[in-house]
Design a protein around this motif. Sequence first.
Motif, short mmCIF file in Angstrom:
data_model
loop_
_atom_site.label_atom_id
_atom_site.label_comp_id
_atom_site.label_asym_id
_atom_site.label_seq_id
_atom_site.Cartn_x
_atom_site.Cartn_y
_atom_site.Cartn_z
N LEU A 2 121.29 37.67 61.97
CA LEU A 2 121.86 38.62 62.91
C LEU A 2 122.32 37.50 63.87
O LEU A 2 121.74 36.58 64.17
CB LEU A 2 120.85 39.56 63.59
CG LEU A 2 119.97 40.46 62.65
CD1 LEU A 2 118.78 41.12 63.70
CD2 LEU A 2 120.82 41.61 62.21
N THR A 3 123.59 37.94 64.33
CA THR A 3 124.32 36.69 65.22
C THR A 3 124.68 37.14 66.54
O THR A 3 125.10 38.45 67.02
CB THR A 3 125.55 36.27 64.59
OG1 THR A 3 126.54 37.47 64.47
CG2 THR A 3 125.27 35.91 63.09
N LEU B 54 120.66 30.48 49.87
CA LEU B 54 121.81 31.13 49.52
C LEU B 54 121.94 32.24 50.49
O LEU B 54 121.16 33.16 50.62
CB LEU B 54 121.70 31.62 47.94
CG LEU B 54 123.03 32.57 47.74
CD1 LEU B 54 124.17 31.99 47.99
CD2 LEU B 54 122.60 33.00 46.27
N GLY B 55 123.06 32.09 51.33
CA GLY B 55 123.56 33.02 52.44
C GLY B 55 124.57 33.74 51.79
O GLY B 55 125.51 33.07 50.99
N LEU B 56 124.60 34.88 52.07
CA LEU B 56 125.70 35.91 51.44
C LEU B 56 125.93 37.06 52.46
O LEU B 56 125.22 37.54 53.04
CB LEU B 56 125.26 36.44 50.17
CG LEU B 56 126.09 37.32 49.47
CD1 LEU B 56 127.27 36.34 48.67
CD2 LEU B 56 125.24 37.99 48.05
N GLY B 57 127.38 37.14 52.50
CA GLY B 57 127.81 38.19 53.44
C GLY B 57 129.14 38.89 52.77
O GLY B 57 129.80 38.42 51.92
N MET C 68 119.68 34.94 51.70
CA MET C 68 119.72 35.30 53.09
C MET C 68 121.16 36.14 53.11
O MET C 68 122.14 35.78 52.86
CB MET C 68 119.69 34.24 54.17
CG MET C 68 119.69 34.82 55.73
SD MET C 68 120.00 33.51 56.64
CE MET C 68 121.67 32.90 56.49
N VAL C 69 120.86 37.44 53.39
CA VAL C 69 122.04 38.49 53.82
C VAL C 69 122.40 38.41 55.17
O VAL C 69 121.71 38.79 56.11
CB VAL C 69 121.95 39.89 53.14
CG1 VAL C 69 122.87 40.75 53.47
CG2 VAL C 69 121.55 39.62 51.51
N GLY C 70 123.76 38.37 55.60
CA GLY C 70 124.02 38.15 57.04
C GLY C 70 124.79 39.56 57.20
O GLY C 70 125.74 39.95 56.49
N GLY C 71 124.52 39.98 58.60
CA GLY C 71 125.07 41.16 59.07
C GLY C 71 124.29 42.12 59.83
O GLY C 71 122.94 42.00 59.40
#
Length: 323
Positions: free
Chosen positions: A208-209, A113-116, A186-189
């Motif tokens: 991280l991107t 589960l990815g979340l942003g 997974m938290v994006g940012g």
Amino acid sequence: MSGIRWGVVLPQGWRSDLTHLPDPVAQFEAMVGVAREADELGYDSVWLYDHLQAVSGEPETTFECWTSLAAIARETRRVRLGQIVTCNSFRNPALLAKMAATLDVASGGRAFLGLGAGWDQREYDAYGFPQPYPSTGERLTRLDEAARVVTAMLRRPVATVEGRHHRVRDAQNVPVGVQRPYVPLMVGGAGEKRTLRTVARYADACNLTDHTDPAFYRHKLDVLAGHCAEVGRDYGSILKTAALSVFTGATDAEVTARLAPHLGGRDRAEVAAGSAVGTPGELVDLFGGLAGAGIGYVMLYFHEPTDLESMRLFARAVIPQLR
């Protein structure tokens, strides 16, 4: 440099990567075909963006993330399935937890589960998501509360969470999924004050991107380690991930040819600051540097993604050197 795991970001239309195909059915089959190929090649996971209309602004095919992943779950055998990342404003977090648990069961325990926080105001305005467009601070508050809701609901069958924007009261989530100990969040940012603190409090992974400099990752992960120390979290328990576009070929001439349509007035060095550009040998060095900075999982978007040669070359010539 050992132990990196690898994911493939699938073509789904958001990046205008399906427009060359004649109709929506052929486009969807192409997306699924890349997922099957990644499964066969030994990649660890496949990922979709959570966007509802093309980044170009044109009315082009853009497949919805979660329903697409449910279909892909039944067409693959071993790859994990994730979102990079779910926009918190698009779905109630309690419903999202239920969706993640269902995807986990449908895939035999392969869901992420990815979340942003969400960032594309055009989509908020077009689809009627919270209006007026929430400030960055409000979106990050909503993200933190949503992370609390989904972790509670994915770890126990009945959950109660009280927040200002998100709350559940005796909300049932049965089954919670099948993988153990639970479906990972997974938290994006990369925001240092708020987002990485949310990672420390709730997430099993951070994302991280768009950077190729190891110093960027070392700094951000040092900040994350500080937040973990403040909240009493084991920093080592958090999976550190990155997402990058890839332009590769067997020779430098092939790399140059793949890169040329995407320069947009930039030179190669400018693109390489935010994308993985190079021959397999050069990419081994690049990703080895990221591993040395603490990254243990990388999601890759291969340009022209329905042309499978780049993905095959990477699997053959890069992954064995870094796994």
